[in-house]
Design a protein around this motif. Structure first.
Motif, PDB file in Angstrom:
ATOM      1  N   ASP A 540      42.386  30.847  33.257  1.00 28.51           N
ATOM      2  CA  ASP A 540      41.459  30.395  34.306  1.00 28.51           C
ATOM      3  C   ASP A 540      42.054  30.581  35.692  1.00 28.51           C
ATOM      4  OD1 ASP A 540      39.623  29.711  32.412  1.00 28.51           O
ATOM      5  OD2 ASP A 540      40.115  27.565  32.404  1.00 28.51           O
ATOM      6  N   ARG A 541      43.355  30.306  35.817  1.00 26.79           N
ATOM      7  CA  ARG A 541      44.005  30.370  37.126  1.00 26.79           C
ATOM      8  C   ARG A 541      43.985  31.784  37.695  1.00 26.79           C
ATOM      9  NH1 ARG A 541      48.419  27.621  35.868  1.00 26.79           N
ATOM     10  NH2 ARG A 541      47.599  25.651  36.655  1.00 26.79           N
ATOM     11  N   TYR A 542      43.963  32.803  36.833  1.00 29.15           N
ATOM     12  CA  TYR A 542      44.006  34.188  37.289  1.00 29.15           C
ATOM     13  C   TYR A 542      42.734  34.965  36.943  1.00 29.15           C
ATOM     14  CZ  TYR A 542      48.881  33.093  38.088  1.00 29.15           C
ATOM     15  OH  TYR A 542      50.039  32.512  38.544  1.00 29.15           O
ATOM     16  N   SER A 543      41.667  34.258  36.607  1.00 28.82           N
ATOM     17  CA  SER A 543      40.402  34.928  36.284  1.00 28.82           C
ATOM     18  C   SER A 543      39.864  35.697  37.491  1.00 28.82           C
ATOM     19  CB  SER A 543      39.368  33.910  35.806  1.00 28.82           C
ATOM     20  OG  SER A 543      39.121  32.929  36.806  1.00 28.82           O
ATOM     21  N   PHE A 544      40.351  35.358  38.675  1.00 28.84           N
ATOM     22  CA  PHE A 544      40.027  36.071  39.913  1.00 28.84           C
ATOM     23  C   PHE A 544      40.152  37.583  39.727  1.00 28.84           C
ATOM     24  CE2 PHE A 544      41.986  37.925  43.766  1.00 28.84           C
ATOM     25  CZ  PHE A 544      41.009  37.681  44.714  1.00 28.84           C
ATOM     26  N   PHE A 545      41.137  38.041  38.938  1.00 23.69           N
ATOM     27  CA  PHE A 545      41.421  39.471  38.819  1.00 23.69           C
ATOM     28  C   PHE A 545      40.464  40.199  37.871  1.00 23.69           C
ATOM     29  CE2 PHE A 545      45.336  37.704  40.500  1.00 23.69           C
ATOM     30  CZ  PHE A 545      45.556  38.562  41.562  1.00 23.69           C
ATOM     31  N   LYS A 546      39.569  39.461  37.243  1.00 23.21           N
ATOM     32  CA  LYS A 546      38.493  40.131  36.500  1.00 23.21           C
ATOM     33  C   LYS A 546      37.614  40.942  37.448  1.00 23.21           C
ATOM     34  CE  LYS A 546      37.815  36.678  32.832  1.00 23.21           C
ATOM     35  NZ  LYS A 546      36.858  35.677  32.303  1.00 23.21           N
ATOM     36  N   ASN A 547      37.502  40.436  38.679  1.00 22.36           N
ATOM     37  CA  ASN A 547      36.610  41.059  39.664  1.00 22.36           C
ATOM     38  C   ASN A 547      37.385  41.923  40.658  1.00 22.36           C
ATOM     39  OD1 ASN A 547      34.327  39.624  38.609  1.00 22.36           O
ATOM     40  ND2 ASN A 547      35.093  37.803  39.656  1.00 22.36           N
ATOM     41  N   SER A 548      38.409  42.600  40.188  1.00 18.04           N
ATOM     42  CA  SER A 548      39.240  43.396  41.093  1.00 18.04           C
ATOM     43  C   SER A 548      38.455  44.528  41.742  1.00 18.04           C
ATOM     44  CB  SER A 548      40.439  43.983  40.340  1.00 18.04           C
ATOM     45  OG  SER A 548      41.304  42.946  39.951  1.00 18.04           O
ATOM     46  N   ASP A 549      37.442  45.045  41.051  1.00 17.05           N
ATOM     47  CA  ASP A 549      36.624  46.102  41.655  1.00 17.05           C
ATOM     48  C   ASP A 549      35.873  45.579  42.866  1.00 17.05           C
ATOM     49  OD1 ASP A 549      35.162  44.446  40.004  1.00 17.05           O
ATOM     50  OD2 ASP A 549      33.896  46.039  39.185  1.00 17.05           O
ATOM     51  N   ARG A 550      35.376  44.343  42.762  1.00 18.71           N
ATOM     52  CA  ARG A 550      34.669  43.734  43.899  1.00 18.71           C
ATOM     53  C   ARG A 550      35.634  43.479  45.062  1.00 18.71           C
ATOM     54  NH1 ARG A 550      33.141  37.382  43.992  1.00 18.71           N
ATOM     55  NH2 ARG A 550      32.940  37.206  46.255  1.00 18.71           N
ATOM     56  N   ILE A 551      36.817  42.931  44.760  1.00 21.02           N
ATOM     57  CA  ILE A 551      37.793  42.646  45.813  1.00 21.02           C
ATOM     58  C   ILE A 551      38.238  43.946  46.471  1.00 21.02           C
ATOM     59  CG2 ILE A 551      40.004  41.561  46.360  1.00 21.02           C
ATOM     60  CD1 ILE A 551      37.809  39.632  45.411  1.00 21.02           C
ATOM     61  N   TYR A 552      38.410  44.984  45.667  1.00 17.99           N
ATOM     62  CA  TYR A 552      38.768  46.301  46.210  1.00 17.99           C
ATOM     63  C   TYR A 552      37.724  46.752  47.230  1.00 17.99           C
ATOM     64  CZ  TYR A 552      38.961  51.393  46.424  1.00 17.99           C
ATOM     65  OH  TYR A 552      38.984  52.700  46.863  1.00 17.99           O
ATOM     66  N   ASP A 553      36.452  46.680  46.876  1.00 19.41           N
ATOM     67  CA  ASP A 553      35.377  47.093  47.790  1.00 19.41           C
ATOM     68  C   ASP A 553      35.386  46.269  49.077  1.00 19.41           C
ATOM     69  OD1 ASP A 553      34.467  49.031  46.045  1.00 19.41           O
ATOM     70  OD2 ASP A 553      32.958  47.737  45.116  1.00 19.41           O
ATOM     71  N   GLU A 554      35.629  44.972  48.945  1.00 20.07           N
ATOM     72  CA  GLU A 554      35.642  44.098  50.121  1.00 20.07           C
ATOM     73  C   GLU A 554      36.843  44.393  51.022  1.00 20.07           C
ATOM     74  OE1 GLU A 554      35.425  40.072  48.758  1.00 20.07           O
ATOM     75  OE2 GLU A 554      33.441  40.316  47.868  1.00 20.07           O
ATOM     76  N   LEU A 555      37.983  44.749  50.413  1.00 15.27           N
ATOM     77  CA  LEU A 555      39.166  45.098  51.208  1.00 15.27           C
ATOM     78  C   LEU A 555      38.963  46.414  51.955  1.00 15.27           C
ATOM     79  CD1 LEU A 555      41.969  44.076  48.696  1.00 15.27           C
ATOM     80  CD2 LEU A 555      41.639  43.096  50.977  1.00 15.27           C
ATOM     81  N   VAL A 556      38.292  47.374  51.315  1.00 18.38           N
ATOM     82  CA  VAL A 556      37.963  48.628  51.990  1.00 18.38           C
ATOM     83  C   VAL A 556      37.061  48.338  53.185  1.00 18.38           C
ATOM     84  CG1 VAL A 556      36.716  50.816  51.763  1.00 18.38           C
ATOM     85  CG2 VAL A 556      38.268  50.080  49.946  1.00 18.38           C
ATOM     86  N   LYS A 557      36.112  47.441  52.978  1.00 16.45           N
ATOM     87  CA  LYS A 557      35.228  47.023  54.074  1.00 16.45           C
ATOM     88  C   LYS A 557      36.037  46.346  55.181  1.00 16.45           C
ATOM     89  CE  LYS A 557      31.603  43.512  54.772  1.00 16.45           C
ATOM     90  NZ  LYS A 557      30.696  42.590  54.040  1.00 16.45           N
ATOM     91  N   LEU A 558      36.936  45.453  54.807  1.00 16.53           N
ATOM     92  CA  LEU A 558      37.772  44.755  55.789  1.00 16.53           C
ATOM     93  C   LEU A 558      38.596  45.746  56.602  1.00 16.53           C
ATOM     94  CD1 LEU A 558      39.220  42.360  57.108  1.00 16.53           C
ATOM     95  CD2 LEU A 558      40.650  42.176  55.067  1.00 16.53           C
TER      96      LEU A 558
END
Length: 956
Positions: A540-558
């Motif tokens: 649960d503590r690291y479930s954040f990394f399931k959505n790495s594709d989404r975070i990647y897209d947001e970082l590209v946007k940033l």
């Protein structure tokens, strides 16, 4: 029926033609075979030459990667081999089982010509004729029954348990994903520490709180209201002084807000919330204190609402600003591009230019558009370097970059061909050759377009484009491709944006490109793991990394809008004061402020405008040559301007920095600063000495008469010419001065980052090994950073006398070490000796000085007596050792050092005025458990592979 003569002639003619065709076909076949043989021989010779000229392994790409092998994964009794897909994707190519391979992708990107227990032979791929042998990743000579080896730190099971809640003894793919996550935490440890240092630097001015880390005491556990209610008056006064400081304007929108065209500092609670977020990020990265804290960064949705609202507001503001005025801001550029690409609609061009300028899609192509343009300017079109474009160079380069980008955007084959050629290159020289050839082709395609741009960005052309109204009302036509306001973006990415507001441009670029790369890797690993139908359920503590594709897209946007925050104009008065301080103005603080008020800002003591006509020369000179300089903006964030001026008086240091600058650049500085153009007959050392003297003797008075530059009489050409020459000379002197100080400070900050990373890993790994480095002594807590290395080496800790070192340790004890790195006897004995020669107080002091930039803050104090410098590594450690000697007060109380060796190290530094190598190895022993990191951080030649010491050894 008998054939007539005509038929016989036709048959003979047909037979003759057939024989000719067959003979010609045979000749063609022979010629084709000859060409193939010649081509194969040339290819073989090329490969032979390439291998002969190949640099050492650490300085080149692996042959397997060059041929097309991206990675190999062991899963149970199978090995999977992948190739490079689009971007960072991994395409599963082969499955190897029982020494036979099966193609997963058809046609395959490479072939396996031989598979044995020990090795695989790879052929085909991107370099025809090259045969590469790679080790079988599932074979170990010493343990033939082992399929998957533990990592070198022997932490694989512990890490897998933490991130997945279970271990994976039969695969090596999950641990590779985990190390990408750990890399994220390492870079955040560095840049969050840098940001906190920059903020603490403000307190150095306001409260003279040197070496104190007030900012790190803030956190997100308390809202500002709770903070005010629970803290003492003394602590609150520190915060109020910080929040009222005019230096906060240096961070623009981080701490400033604009209402009715007036800028003011944000409220106390907003300043507190932003600062507390950065402080907690730094504490989280630098101190791993138990499981409750491990997941904080990956569960920011649980932040208190106050902090979330602050992050929302920060993140939304730049996006709205970009979207609101895109067409208006870029009207001229869009119209110039419309003249180049007449066959395309303006709407399509506008959308492509938005992607280029804002979302920066060209940065994810796999090669550098900027580098192609630079080669064109250097090798094919020297017009682009002409001085007449200096004032419009940014616009010029931006338009040319887009024209190049447009080629690849609209031709996927062209893009993929360039990517493949670069991936197949093994050494840097080969890469440069590819770029050179590609740049020539691009230039030949776009000569006329470049000419059009060059003519369009100067003179009356710009005015004509500005009058054009054809883009009026065009904003609505590109709404569909604009960035959304980020309402649904993750708070992780919003916090990353907040962090960038306290970093320099290069730091932002390094941080965001690394994060983008790591999240892209994690996305690719997740994709591969899921494709192989393996367990991929994070805790649960690291479930954040399931959505790495989404975070990647947001970082590209940033990455499209995160830039070094502009200094707000409301900081003008403070910037003038800092500019004059850095130039060496003399006088009390009140006198300098009064001078700035009247001479720079044009107001009297009561704030009323002074009536001055045409006397803005000094003010404009300071603005144009100091305040507008990026070097200056970096220096005022990371240092005290008065201290910078003091550092510049160390000619030994200034000469060292100048020596690191290429001679061609030194020549330009020398001519500009001295007026002597005879640089060919003067050695570099002489030029450096003269320039160092000029920098060391800078004082404000030599620039004070800048008003004369614009007052020089036009009817006296010699007067005007002399003033113009003096102006150019003084501009050059300031430029080289700020450059030298910037290079000095930036390199020291970058070196400090390596040690921040080292101590970050010490605390992280101590927790993973189950070693408690935090100890209690009465009511006080302290950290014994040597405990981790001692525990792994099985050195007993005696609470009274420190460690129980043996007089003659047994090298065979190395075999019992708890990780792979220290199981070699030679390594074990080296670390053991350095542990024995170290001291707990000294190590703790060094660690704290790294964490809080202590000797960098006071570089002016510790640099005074340095005898000589050969590398930034030596300089950094001389400063750190001078700080440790002074901070520990060893002269007053030798008992604080338990080791006689440490006393001798200190005496050596004081006697010879240079750093002591063994001293470095002694206070870096907390990193001794990881030999590669320990050696890279303690040995000059390994720390910087380009430094002069190593080069001299290679030559010998």
């Amino acid at each position: 029926m008998a054939k007539n003569a005509r038929q016989l002639r036709e048959e003979r003619e047909a037979a003759r033609r057939k024989a000719i065709r067959e003979k010609a076909g045979e000749r063609m076949r022979i010629e084709e075979e000859r060409k193939k043989e010649q081509q194969a021989a040339e290819e073989a010779e090329k490969i032979k030459k390439m291998k002969e000229e190949m640099p050492p392994k650490g300085e080149r790409k692996s042959l397997a990667k060059a041929i097309g092998v991206k990675s190999t994964f062991v899963v149970g009794d199978k090995v999977y081999m992948t190739s490079f897909g689009k971007g960072n994707d991994a395409i599963v190519e082969k499955k190897v089982e029982n020494n036979s391979s099966e193609d997963i992708t058809i046609p395959p990107a490479f072939e396996l010509s031989e598979v044995t227990d020990e090795k695989y032979t790879v052929t085909g791929g991107r370099i025809k004729g090259l045969e590469v042998t790679v080790d079988n990743p599932a074979h170990y000579k010493d343990k033939p029954n082992l399929r998957v080896r533990n990592d070198s730190l022997c932490l694989k099971p512990k890490l897998e348990e933490r991130f997945y809640g279970k271990t994976f003894p039969d695969d090596n793919i999950h641990i590779q994903l985990i190390y990408n996550i750990l890399d994220i935490e390492k870079i955040l440890a560095v840049y969050s520490s840098n940001a906190v240092y920059v903020l603490n630097n403000i307190l150095d001015y306001e409260l003279k709180a040197e070496n104190k880390d007030y900012i790190s005491s803030l956190n997100c556990d308390l809202t500002f209201e709770e903070y005010e209610n629970r803290k003492s008056k003394d602590v609150l006064d520190i915060f109020y002084n910080f929040a009222d400081s005019s230096k906060l304007y240096y961070f623009g929108e981080a701490f400033c807000t604009t209402e009715k065209n007036k800028t003011r500092l944000k409220s106390y609670d907003e300043i507190y919330e932003i600062t507390a977020l950065i402080a907690q990020l730094r504490q989280w990265c630098f101190h791993d204190e138990g499981e409750n804290k491990q997941g904080w960064l990956y569960n920011l949705e649980s932040l208190k609402d106050n902090f979330k609202y602050t992050l929302d507001d920060l993140y939304r503001a730049p996006i709205n600003k970009i979207n609101r005025n895109f067409i208006k801001t870029n009207k001229v550029n869009l119209l110039i591009l419309a003249d180049i690409f007449r066959d395309e609609s303006k709407e399509k061009l506008a959308k492509e230019y938005y992607d280029f300028l804002v979302t920066k899609k060209q940065k994810n192509m796999g090669f550098s558009i900027k580098h192609i343009r630079e080669i064109i300017a250097d090798s094919f079109c020297d017009t682009l370097r002409d001085q007449k474009y200096d004032s419009v160079r940014s616009k010029l380069y931006k338009l040319i970059d887009f024209v190049i980008y447009h080629d690849y955007l609209n031709d996927d084959n062209l893009t993929q061909n360039m990517v493949n050629k670069l991936r197949a290159s093994i050494i840097d020289d080969e890469k440069e050759k590819i770029y050179l050839e590609e740049s020539e082709e691009v230039f030949n395609r776009h000569k006329d377009d470049i000419d059009l741009i060059c003519n369009a960005v100067v003179g009356s052309s710009i005015k004509e484009y500005q009058k054009d109204n054809s883009l009026n009302g065009f904003e609505s036509k590109i709404e569909d491709i604009k960035l959304d306001d980020g309402s649904h973006d993750s708070y992780f990415v919003k916090l990353m944006y907040a962090l960038t507001m306290f970093l320099s441009g290069k730091e932002i670029n390094d941080l965001l490109t690394t994060l983008i790369n790591k999240f892209d890797n994690i996305r690719s690993f997740n994709q591969t793991i899921n494709g192989l139908k393996l367990d991929n359920e994070f805790t649960d503590r690291y479930s954040f990394f399931k959505n790495s594709d989404r975070i990647y897209d947001e970082l590209v946007k940033l990455n499209s809008f995160a830039r070094m925050t502009d200094v707000d104009v409301s900081a003008k008065k403070q910037m003038f004061i800092d500019a004059l301080d850095i130039l060496g103005i003399k006088g009390q603080k009140e006198e300098i402020e009064k001078f700035v008020q009247s001479e720079m800002l044009g107001y009297d003591a009561n704030g009323k405008p002074l009536k001055k006509k045409g006397e803005n020369g000094l003010r404009n000179f300071i603005i144009n040559n100091v305040i507008d300089s990026k070097r200056f903006k970096y220096l005022i964030r990371y240092a005290n301007p008065k201290k910078i001026r003091a550092v510049a008086q160390s000619t030994v240091t200034v000469r060292f920095v100048l020596d690191s600058i290429p001679e061609s650049q030194i020549d330009r500085y020398y001519i500009s600063c001295t007026g002597n153009k005879d640089v060919k007959n003067i050695s570099k050392s002489e030029k450096v000495k003269e320039l160092a003297d000029i920098i060391s003797n800078i004082n404000f008075n030599q620039f004070k008469n800048a008003d004369k530059y614009q007052k020089a009489r036009a009817d006296k050409p010699e007067d005007k010419s002399a003033m113009a020459e003096l102006k150019r000379k003084n501009q050059a002197i300031i430029r080289i001065y700020l450059t030298v100080m910037y290079l000095l400070l930036k390199n020291l900050v970058n070196i400090n980052a390596r040690y921040i990373t080292g101590f970050h890993c010490v605390e992280r790994d101590a927790e993973l090994y189950g070693v408690e480095i935090t100890k209690k002594s009465g009511k006080r807590k302290f950290k014994n950073f040597r405990l981790l290395t001692a525990d792994i080496m099985n050195i007993e800790c005696n609470s009274t006398n420190g460690f129980a070192f043996e007089e003659n340790p047994n090298p065979a004890d190395a075999e019992k070490c708890k990780n792979v790195y220290l199981r070699k006897k030679k390594r074990y004995m080296q670390v053991y000796t350095n542990m024995k020669n170290s001291d707990a107080v000294m190590v703790a002091d060094f660690r704290n000085s790294v964490a809080h930039f202590s000797f960098i803050r006071n570089i002016n104090v510790y640099i005074k007596d340095i005898a000589y410098i050969n590398s930034y590594f030596e300089l950094y450690h001389y400063l750190s050792q001078k700080y440790l000697i002074g901070f520990s007060e060893y002269k007053k109380d030798n008992s604080k050092f338990f080791s006689e060796k440490v006393l001798r190290y200190a005496e050596s530094v004081e006697k010879y005025h240079t750093y002591n190598k063994d001293f470095v190895k002694a206070y870096c022993v907390p990193m001794g458990y990881n030999i590669p990191r320990y050696k890279n951080l303690t040995i000059n030649e390994l720390f910087d592979m380009n430094n002069c010491v190593l080069n001299e050894k290679k030559e010998k």
